[in-house]
Design a protein around this motif. Structure first.
Motif, PDB file in Angstrom:
ATOM      1  N   ARG A   1      -8.882   7.879   3.284  1.00 57.40           N
ATOM      2  CA  ARG A   1      -8.718   8.979   2.319  1.00 57.40           C
ATOM      3  C   ARG A   1     -10.076   9.494   1.851  1.00 57.40           C
ATOM      4  NH1 ARG A   1      -4.930  11.222  -1.203  1.00 57.40           N
ATOM      5  NH2 ARG A   1      -5.833  11.916  -3.150  1.00 57.40           N
ATOM      6  N   LYS A   2     -11.011   8.583   1.620  1.00 59.65           N
ATOM      7  CA  LYS A   2     -12.349   8.985   1.192  1.00 59.65           C
ATOM      8  C   LYS A   2     -13.034   9.803   2.289  1.00 59.65           C
ATOM      9  CE  LYS A   2     -16.583   7.225  -0.832  1.00 59.65           C
ATOM     10  NZ  LYS A   2     -17.310   6.049  -1.304  1.00 59.65           N
TER      11      LYS A   2
ATOM     12  N   LEU B   1      -3.749   2.001  -2.861  1.00 54.04           N
ATOM     13  CA  LEU B   1      -4.062   2.012  -1.439  1.00 54.04           C
ATOM     14  C   LEU B   1      -4.811   0.748  -1.031  1.00 54.04           C
ATOM     15  CD1 LEU B   1      -5.376   5.672  -1.070  1.00 54.04           C
ATOM     16  CD2 LEU B   1      -3.105   4.822  -0.513  1.00 54.04           C
TER      17      LEU B   1
ATOM     18  N   SER C   1      -5.448  -0.993  -6.852  1.00 53.63           N
ATOM     19  CA  SER C   1      -5.389   0.344  -6.294  1.00 53.63           C
ATOM     20  C   SER C   1      -4.057   0.517  -5.583  1.00 53.63           C
ATOM     21  CB  SER C   1      -6.535   0.531  -5.288  1.00 53.63           C
ATOM     22  OG  SER C   1      -6.398   1.755  -4.596  1.00 53.63           O
TER      23      SER C   1
ATOM     24  N   CYS D   1      -6.839   2.263   4.033  1.00 53.49           N
ATOM     25  CA  CYS D   1      -6.308   3.581   3.666  1.00 53.49           C
ATOM     26  C   CYS D   1      -7.208   4.275   2.654  1.00 53.49           C
ATOM     27  CB  CYS D   1      -4.886   3.450   3.135  1.00 53.49           C
ATOM     28  SG  CYS D   1      -3.696   3.011   4.420  1.00 53.49           S
ATOM     29  N   LYS D   2      -7.802   3.489   1.757  1.00 54.85           N
ATOM     30  CA  LYS D   2      -8.731   4.059   0.780  1.00 54.85           C
ATOM     31  C   LYS D   2      -9.943   4.657   1.483  1.00 54.85           C
ATOM     32  CE  LYS D   2      -9.280   1.382  -2.690  1.00 54.85           C
ATOM     33  NZ  LYS D   2      -9.763   0.339  -3.611  1.00 54.85           N
TER      34      LYS D   2
ATOM     35  N   CYS E   1       0.866  -1.181   0.000  1.00 52.50           N
ATOM     36  CA  CYS E   1       0.000   0.000   0.000  1.00 52.50           C
ATOM     37  C   CYS E   1       0.901   1.229   0.000  1.00 52.50           C
ATOM     38  CB  CYS E   1      -0.885  -0.012   1.246  1.00 52.50           C
ATOM     39  SG  CYS E   1      -1.808   1.527   1.516  1.00 52.50           S
TER      40      CYS E   1
END
Length: 55
Positions: A49-50, A41, A39, A45-46, A24
């Motif tokens: 971030r979102k 991430l 991805s 982590c995705k 990642c």
């Protein structure tokens, strides 16, 4: 100034080929980096971030 700490995400169940695995970009946890659905991430982590940036 307080330092923000990132909780170590739980390991993901691997559903992709070993050749598609990479670290990642944010935390270094092995994740699907290459191929369909890849991805930079991991899922944790995705989601972080979102939540931080929206979208």
């Amino acid at each position: 100034m307080s330092e923000q700490t990132i909780a170590k995400p739980r390991p993901q169940v691997v559903t992709w080929a070993p050749s598609q695995t990479g670290p990642c970009a944010r935390c270094g946890t092995p994740t699907c980096r290459y191929g369909v659905g890849a991805s930079p991430l991991c899922a944790a982590c995705k989601a972080a971030r979102k939540a931080q940036y929206g979208g």
